[in-house]
Write a protein that holds these residues in place. Sequence first.
Motif, mmCIF file in Angstrom:
data_model
loop_
_atom_site.group_PDB
_atom_site.id
_atom_site.type_symbol
_atom_site.label_atom_id
_atom_site.label_comp_id
_atom_site.label_asym_id
_atom_site.label_seq_id
_atom_site.Cartn_x
_atom_site.Cartn_y
_atom_site.Cartn_z
ATOM 1 N N ILE A 74 0.862 -1.187 0.000
ATOM 2 C CA ILE A 74 0.000 0.000 0.000
ATOM 3 C C ILE A 74 0.895 1.232 0.000
ATOM 4 C CG2 ILE A 74 -1.539 1.403 1.421
ATOM 5 C CD1 ILE A 74 -3.095 -1.050 2.112
ATOM 6 N N SER B 175 -3.162 0.417 -3.800
ATOM 7 C CA SER B 175 -2.728 -0.896 -3.320
ATOM 8 C C SER B 175 -2.508 -1.852 -4.481
ATOM 9 C CB SER B 175 -3.775 -1.484 -2.370
ATOM 10 O OG SER B 175 -4.975 -1.770 -3.066
ATOM 11 N N GLN C 255 -7.722 3.554 -3.779
ATOM 12 C CA GLN C 255 -8.641 3.287 -2.676
ATOM 13 C C GLN C 255 -9.368 4.549 -2.247
ATOM 14 O OE1 GLN C 255 -5.964 1.495 0.183
ATOM 15 N NE2 GLN C 255 -6.137 -0.501 -0.800
ATOM 16 N N GLY D 142 -7.274 -2.397 2.809
ATOM 17 C CA GLY D 142 -7.536 -1.109 2.188
ATOM 18 C C GLY D 142 -8.891 -0.962 1.540
#
Length: 222
Positions: A94, A111, A122, A169
Motif C-alpha cells: 500500500i 494498493s 482506494q 484497504g
Amino acid sequence: GLMSSVVGFGWTSPAGALAPSTWTSEPVPSGANGLRAISCASSAVCEAVGSTNPYGPSTVIGTGNGGSSWAVQFGIGGNSVLTSISCASTSDCIAVGVEGTIGSYQGIAISTSNGGATWTTQTLPSNVGQLVGVSCATTMSCVAVGTSNTFPSGGGLGYEVAVETGDGGAVWNSTILPPSSELRSVTCSMSNICVAVGNNPSRPPVVETSGDGGVSWVQQAA
C-alpha cells in the motif's frame, strides 16, 4: 545501517554492516525523478514511490532482481505525490500520498496484491488532507498518518489524522488527533502496537502511540 541498544542512544555501525563504498548506483526509469520512499519485502523484490516532478504526477517503480533493473508500474496524473509505501509481502503493498493544490489537498492511497502488476486506487475518508507515512503489519492491517483538512472552529493549527484498515484497504477509518506537530512516519507491529512521530519547525516534536492497530492514540512526551 546504524543500530542502538539503548532506545536510540549511542548509535553504532553493526558488525558486517555495508560501508558506503559498497553501495552501487542503479539506473531508474525515465520520469522517476523524485523518489521519496521504498519498501522491500525480500532481498529481490522492492517497490519505490515518488513523483516525476516536485508537485506530480506521482509514480511507482518496482524491481524483482534486487535493484539491478526497475520498471514503472503505475502513476497518478495531475498534482499528486506518493510519499510512503509499505509492503507486507512480495505481492501486497500500500502506498499513500496527496493530490490537489494549495487549499484543496486530499489524501490518496493505492494498493497492489500482485507485486505491482496492477494497482487500485482506494477510497479514503473525506477528512484526510494528506498522508505522509504508512506501515502494514500484515497484508490486511495497515495504518497511515498525516494531516487532516479539518481545522478548529476558532482557527489555528490543523488537526493531525491517522487512518487504519483491517481488510487490505477496502475500507479505511480515520481518527482525528489534536493539533500538534505534523505526523510524518509510523511503524506498526503484528501485535497491533503502532508508534507515529512528527515534527515541524514551528512546533515541538510529537510521539503518538496506539495499542489497538491505529484506532485510538495517546500522545507521549517526546
